[in-house]
Design a protein around this motif. Structure first.
Motif, PDB file in Angstrom:
ATOM      1  N   UNK A 225       0.823  -1.211   0.000  1.00 17.55           N
ATOM      2  CA  UNK A 225       0.000   0.000   0.000  1.00 17.55           C
ATOM      3  C   UNK A 225       0.856   1.259   0.000  1.00 17.55           C
ATOM      4  N   UNK A 226       1.836   1.320   0.876  1.00 12.92           N
ATOM      5  CA  UNK A 226       2.626   2.555   0.965  1.00 12.92           C
ATOM      6  C   UNK A 226       3.490   2.744  -0.276  1.00 12.92           C
ATOM      7  N   UNK A 227       3.906   1.616  -0.929  1.00  9.03           N
ATOM      8  CA  UNK A 227       4.651   1.743  -2.188  1.00  9.03           C
ATOM      9  C   UNK A 227       3.769   2.357  -3.273  1.00  9.03           C
ATOM     10  N   UNK A 228       2.467   2.121  -3.194  1.00  6.65           N
ATOM     11  CA  UNK A 228       1.550   2.721  -4.161  1.00  6.65           C
ATOM     12  C   UNK A 228       1.305   4.193  -3.877  1.00  6.65           C
ATOM     13  N   UNK A 229       1.794   4.669  -2.766  1.00  7.99           N
ATOM     14  CA  UNK A 229       1.527   6.053  -2.371  1.00  7.99           C
ATOM     15  C   UNK A 229       2.797   6.852  -2.126  1.00  7.99           C
ATOM     16  N   UNK A 230       3.849   6.509  -2.876  1.00  5.46           N
ATOM     17  CA  UNK A 230       5.021   7.372  -2.918  1.00  5.46           C
ATOM     18  C   UNK A 230       6.186   6.977  -2.039  1.00  5.46           C
ATOM     19  N   UNK A 231       6.044   5.989  -1.160  1.00  4.40           N
ATOM     20  CA  UNK A 231       7.138   5.638  -0.243  1.00  4.40           C
ATOM     21  C   UNK A 231       8.083   4.658  -0.952  1.00  4.40           C
ATOM     22  N   UNK A 232       8.901   5.199  -1.833  1.00  3.18           N
ATOM     23  CA  UNK A 232       9.763   4.392  -2.699  1.00  3.18           C
ATOM     24  C   UNK A 232      10.761   3.574  -1.899  1.00  3.18           C
ATOM     25  N   UNK A 267      10.527   7.103   5.189  1.00  2.64           N
ATOM     26  CA  UNK A 267       9.313   7.755   5.688  1.00  2.64           C
ATOM     27  C   UNK A 267       8.830   8.888   4.792  1.00  2.64           C
ATOM     28  N   UNK A 268       9.486   9.064   3.637  1.00  2.00           N
ATOM     29  CA  UNK A 268       9.141  10.184   2.753  1.00  2.00           C
ATOM     30  C   UNK A 268       8.300   9.726   1.568  1.00  2.00           C
ATOM     31  N   UNK A 269       7.451  10.636   1.110  1.00  4.94           N
ATOM     32  CA  UNK A 269       6.722  10.440  -0.145  1.00  4.94           C
ATOM     33  C   UNK A 269       7.546  11.069  -1.262  1.00  4.94           C
ATOM     34  N   UNK A 270       7.905  10.248  -2.258  1.00  2.00           N
ATOM     35  CA  UNK A 270       8.754  10.712  -3.351  1.00  2.00           C
ATOM     36  C   UNK A 270       7.922  10.995  -4.597  1.00  2.00           C
ATOM     37  N   UNK A 271       8.320  12.030  -5.307  1.00  2.00           N
ATOM     38  CA  UNK A 271       7.691  12.376  -6.580  1.00  2.00           C
ATOM     39  C   UNK A 271       8.710  12.234  -7.704  1.00  2.00           C
ATOM     40  N   UNK A 272       8.209  12.128  -8.929  1.00  2.00           N
ATOM     41  CA  UNK A 272       9.069  11.974 -10.103  1.00  2.00           C
ATOM     42  C   UNK A 272       9.591  13.344 -10.524  1.00  2.00           C
ATOM     43  N   UNK A 273      10.887  13.424 -10.731  1.00  2.00           N
ATOM     44  CA  UNK A 273      11.503  14.677 -11.170  1.00  2.00           C
ATOM     45  C   UNK A 273      11.658  14.684 -12.694  1.00  2.00           C
ATOM     46  N   UNK A 274      12.706  14.110 -13.223  1.00  2.00           N
ATOM     47  CA  UNK A 274      12.931  14.018 -14.670  1.00  2.00           C
ATOM     48  C   UNK A 274      12.938  12.565 -15.097  1.00  2.00           C
ATOM     49  N   UNK A 348      15.320  -4.355 -21.318  1.00  2.00           N
ATOM     50  CA  UNK A 348      14.745  -3.141 -20.753  1.00  2.00           C
ATOM     51  C   UNK A 348      15.164  -3.076 -19.290  1.00  2.00           C
ATOM     52  N   UNK A 349      15.816  -1.988 -18.922  1.00  2.00           N
ATOM     53  CA  UNK A 349      16.318  -1.825 -17.565  1.00  2.00           C
ATOM     54  C   UNK A 349      15.841  -0.491 -17.015  1.00  2.00           C
ATOM     55  N   UNK A 350      15.538  -0.467 -15.722  1.00  2.00           N
ATOM     56  CA  UNK A 350      14.996   0.746 -15.096  1.00  2.00           C
ATOM     57  C   UNK A 350      15.779   1.057 -13.821  1.00  2.00           C
ATOM     58  N   UNK A 351      15.933   2.354 -13.550  1.00  2.00           N
ATOM     59  CA  UNK A 351      16.642   2.773 -12.336  1.00  2.00           C
ATOM     60  C   UNK A 351      16.068   4.099 -11.848  1.00  2.00           C
ATOM     61  N   UNK A 352      15.986   4.246 -10.517  1.00  2.35           N
ATOM     62  CA  UNK A 352      15.566   5.505  -9.898  1.00  2.35           C
ATOM     63  C   UNK A 352      16.738   6.056  -9.086  1.00  2.35           C
ATOM     64  N   UNK A 353      16.857   7.346  -9.127  1.00  2.00           N
ATOM     65  CA  UNK A 353      17.962   8.002  -8.423  1.00  2.00           C
ATOM     66  C   UNK A 353      17.425   9.250  -7.736  1.00  2.00           C
ATOM     67  N   UNK A 354      17.604   9.306  -6.414  1.00  2.00           N
ATOM     68  CA  UNK A 354      17.105  10.486  -5.701  1.00  2.00           C
ATOM     69  C   UNK A 354      18.081  11.641  -5.858  1.00  2.00           C
ATOM     70  N   UNK A 355      17.514  12.835  -5.855  1.00  4.38           N
ATOM     71  CA  UNK A 355      18.318  14.054  -5.993  1.00  4.38           C
ATOM     72  C   UNK A 355      18.966  14.355  -4.649  1.00  4.38           C
ATOM     73  N   UNK A 356      20.278  14.638  -4.646  1.00  2.00           N
ATOM     74  CA  UNK A 356      20.937  14.943  -3.362  1.00  2.00           C
ATOM     75  C   UNK A 356      20.236  16.078  -2.622  1.00  2.00           C
ATOM     76  N   UNK A 357      20.208  15.962  -1.308  1.00  2.00           N
ATOM     77  CA  UNK A 357      19.507  16.948  -0.492  1.00  2.00           C
ATOM     78  C   UNK A 357      18.242  16.357   0.105  1.00  2.00           C
ATOM     79  N   UNK A 358      17.330  17.229   0.466  1.00  2.00           N
ATOM     80  CA  UNK A 358      16.100  16.801   1.141  1.00  2.00           C
ATOM     81  C   UNK A 358      14.879  17.075   0.267  1.00  2.00           C
ATOM     82  N   UNK A 359      15.019  16.861  -1.038  1.00  2.35           N
ATOM     83  CA  UNK A 359      13.957  17.247  -1.961  1.00  2.35           C
ATOM     84  C   UNK A 359      12.873  16.181  -2.119  1.00  2.35           C
ATOM     85  N   UNK A 360      13.167  14.907  -1.796  1.00  6.28           N
ATOM     86  CA  UNK A 360      12.226  13.790  -1.960  1.00  6.28           C
ATOM     87  C   UNK A 360      11.729  13.695  -3.396  1.00  6.28           C
ATOM     88  N   UNK A 361      12.658  13.856  -4.352  1.00  2.00           N
ATOM     89  CA  UNK A 361      12.330  13.718  -5.765  1.00  2.00           C
ATOM     90  C   UNK A 361      13.245  12.670  -6.388  1.00  2.00           C
TER      91      UNK A 361
END
Length: 526
Positions: A225-232, A267-274, A348-361
């Motif tokens: 459930x939480x993975x469906x709501x942004x907690x990557x 504990x953070x909700x992450x959003x898609x950046x680029x 087909x390969x996929x990867x997510x990378x968080x932006x340094x800092x506290x942006x949660x993106x």
């Protein structure tokens, strides 16, 4: 006159008697072999080392009159399956693998028939010294406690008779604990707030028996459930479910909480950046195909395609993430499935990378390794039939996987074949056929003034078909057939597909009709 018994026998009577005797002899032979085999199999204990006994299995007895008969039998069967080791393999009581192991002895040569037979079909004896009663007692005790039977008493012993040993376990459980109440702990974080939203759907129900497997399933449910709501970065191991069994009356209170050591990213909700799509990713040369600076921006994502092999709109319906979207696992998996089902890419390969800092993106990267753009297939087949028809067929197909650079699949195929009647009354009435077919498939719905998409893991398709077929029945007639269609195909699941063809044309033109054929029709109608 006196006649001997031999002369009185009728030769016709003598033959059945000889057959009957042969049957008895064969039956006696097989019975003897069976008894010898059984004797060898049933006396496997004589091959055991001195002081050892053959282990023949275990039994579990629940000593609690309060358990229902069905519940007691189920628990005994489950616990018995957990004991180790397992006895030697047997069929109808015969331990045939152990028998093979014993009769082959100790072959001196590793490649001898006896060594191969022992290695392939043999099984060494399981002896009583292999049984660890204390370990099995601990396993049974833990299993019972996981099902809510706390403070259970388990005892184990071995019973040996005629060098055959059986492990016997006596289990005396107390009453099974049930759930009194379930509490979801909350704090100021978004994570516990999200968990509280789904408390009413919890698998942990008051009044139900305490069960560790259900507790594990509850952790997986919360994680989904939480993975469906942004907690990557969330993980089921970040959850702890505490048990309080001191409230009495064989009841427990459960407390669902987040572990103290959970990282802040979880504990953070992450959003898609680029979103970046690398269309020419190579497993052998990674660095050359993953330069973000060479990307072109199209409707919210960057396509890195230095050779301009693909038009950016190809990925519009395949990619489900857009900048600013909250991460969710469904769109994550849908994007991967759709890219794979384009049938354009080998990997087909996929990867997510968080932006340094506290942006949660999160920056999202897709690495695509293309399949060969063009392919050619050639097939030859032959056939023969019971009506003396013999024939052959040849087909050749050319495929272009990216015809208009937006994932279109163009297939052009040609076929030719014949069937010859080489004997019989219809000799010479041969059949010749040939055809040409072109199919163009678009990986999207082509509907004027509308942009339609689906939410399944399969990309919808628009199919256009044009075909011509010629059939020549020698001495009878010739048929020309023209086919054309325009339609859509989409899948809801791997087992459910829809097709809709608003345009479908099939035109057949007969010509060169012979008098022989016309006469045969007239004769049939008369």
């Amino acid at each position: 006159m006196q006649m001997t018994g031999k002369k009185m026998l009728n030769p016709r009577m003598n033959q059945p008697m000889n057959k009957e005797a042969g049957i008895y002899r064969k039956g006696f032979y097989f019975l003897t072999c069976g008894l010898l085999l059984c004797s060898g199999a049933c006396n496997n204990t004589r091959y055991l080392p001195a002081g050892e006994s053959l282990y023949v299995g275990s039994s579990v007895k629940m000593e609690n009159a309060k358990l229902k008969k069905k519940q007691r039998k189920a628990l005994e069967s489950e616990l018995q399956s957990l004991t180790r080791p397992k006895p030697n393999t047997a069929i109808l009581g015969l331990k045939y693998k152990l028998w093979v192991y014993n009769i082959t002895g100790h072959p001196k040569k590793k490649n001898s028939p006896a060594a191969w037979l022992k290695r392939k079909f043999g099984e060494p004896p399981v002896v009583v010294s292999d049984v660890n009663l204390d370990k099995n007692v601990q396993i049974l005790d833990n299993n019972m406690e996981n099902k809510g039977y706390f403070q259970v008493d388990v005892k184990g012993d071995t019973v040996i008779k005629k060098r055959r040993a059986r492990a016997v376990y006596a289990v005396q459980p107390n009453a099974q604990y049930t759930i009194n109440e379930v509490n979801f702990q909350t704090d100021s974080t978004q994570l516990t707030a999200a968990m509280a939203d789904i408390k009413k759907y919890s698998l942990l129900k008051p009044g139900k028996p305490f069960n560790l497997e259900i507790i594990k399933a509850e952790r997986v449910r919360i994680d989904s459930y939480v993975k469906e709501n942004g907690f990557y970065y969330f993980n089921p191991d970040f959850l702890i479910i505490r048990t309080d069994s001191t409230i009495g009356d064989h009841k427990v209170n459960l407390y669902v909480d987040v572990k103290l050591g959970t990282p802040k990213e979880g504990k953070k909700i992450y959003t898609i950046n680029d979103v970046f799509v690398f269309t020419q990713y190579s497993l052998n040369n990674v660095g050359s195909d993953t330069n973000k600076a060479n990307g072109s921006f199209y409707k919210g994502y960057y396509v890195i395609d230095k050779n301009k092999v693909y038009k950016p709109r190809l990925f519009e319906q395949a990619l489900q993430f857009n900048p600013g979207d909250i991460y969710n696992r469904t769109d994550h998996n849908l994007s991967l499935n759709r890219l794979i089902n384009l049938n354009l890419f080998k990997f087909v390969k996929n990867r997510f990378e968080d932006i340094p800092g506290d942006s949660a993106r999160l920056n999202t990267f897709y690495y695509l390794t293309p399949l060969p753009r063009q392919s050619l297939r050639f097939e030859v087949g032959g056939s023969t039939k019971s009506n003396n028809l013999t024939g052959s067929q040849v087909s050749i197909a050319w495929r272009n996987r990216n015809f208009f650079k937006a994932g279109e699949l163009l297939t052009i195929s040609a076929t030719g074949g014949f069937e010859v009647q080489y004997s019989g009354q219809y000799k010479g009435y041969n059949t010749y056929r040939g055809g040409l077919e072109a199919t163009l498939s678009y990986p999207r719905f082509l509907i004027p003034f509308f942009d339609v998409n689906t939410r399944s893991g399969f990309v919808p398709k628009t199919n256009i078909l044009l075909a011509y077929d010629a059939l020549n029945k020698n001495k009878l007639y010739t048929l020309n057939s023209f086919r054309g269609s325009f339609g859509y195909a989409w899948k809801e699941s791997p087992l459910k597909e829809h097709q809709f063809n608003p345009i479908s044309i099939n035109y057949v033109q007969p010509w060169n009709i012979t008098q022989v054929y016309l006469d045969s029709i007239a004769k049939f109608q008369s």
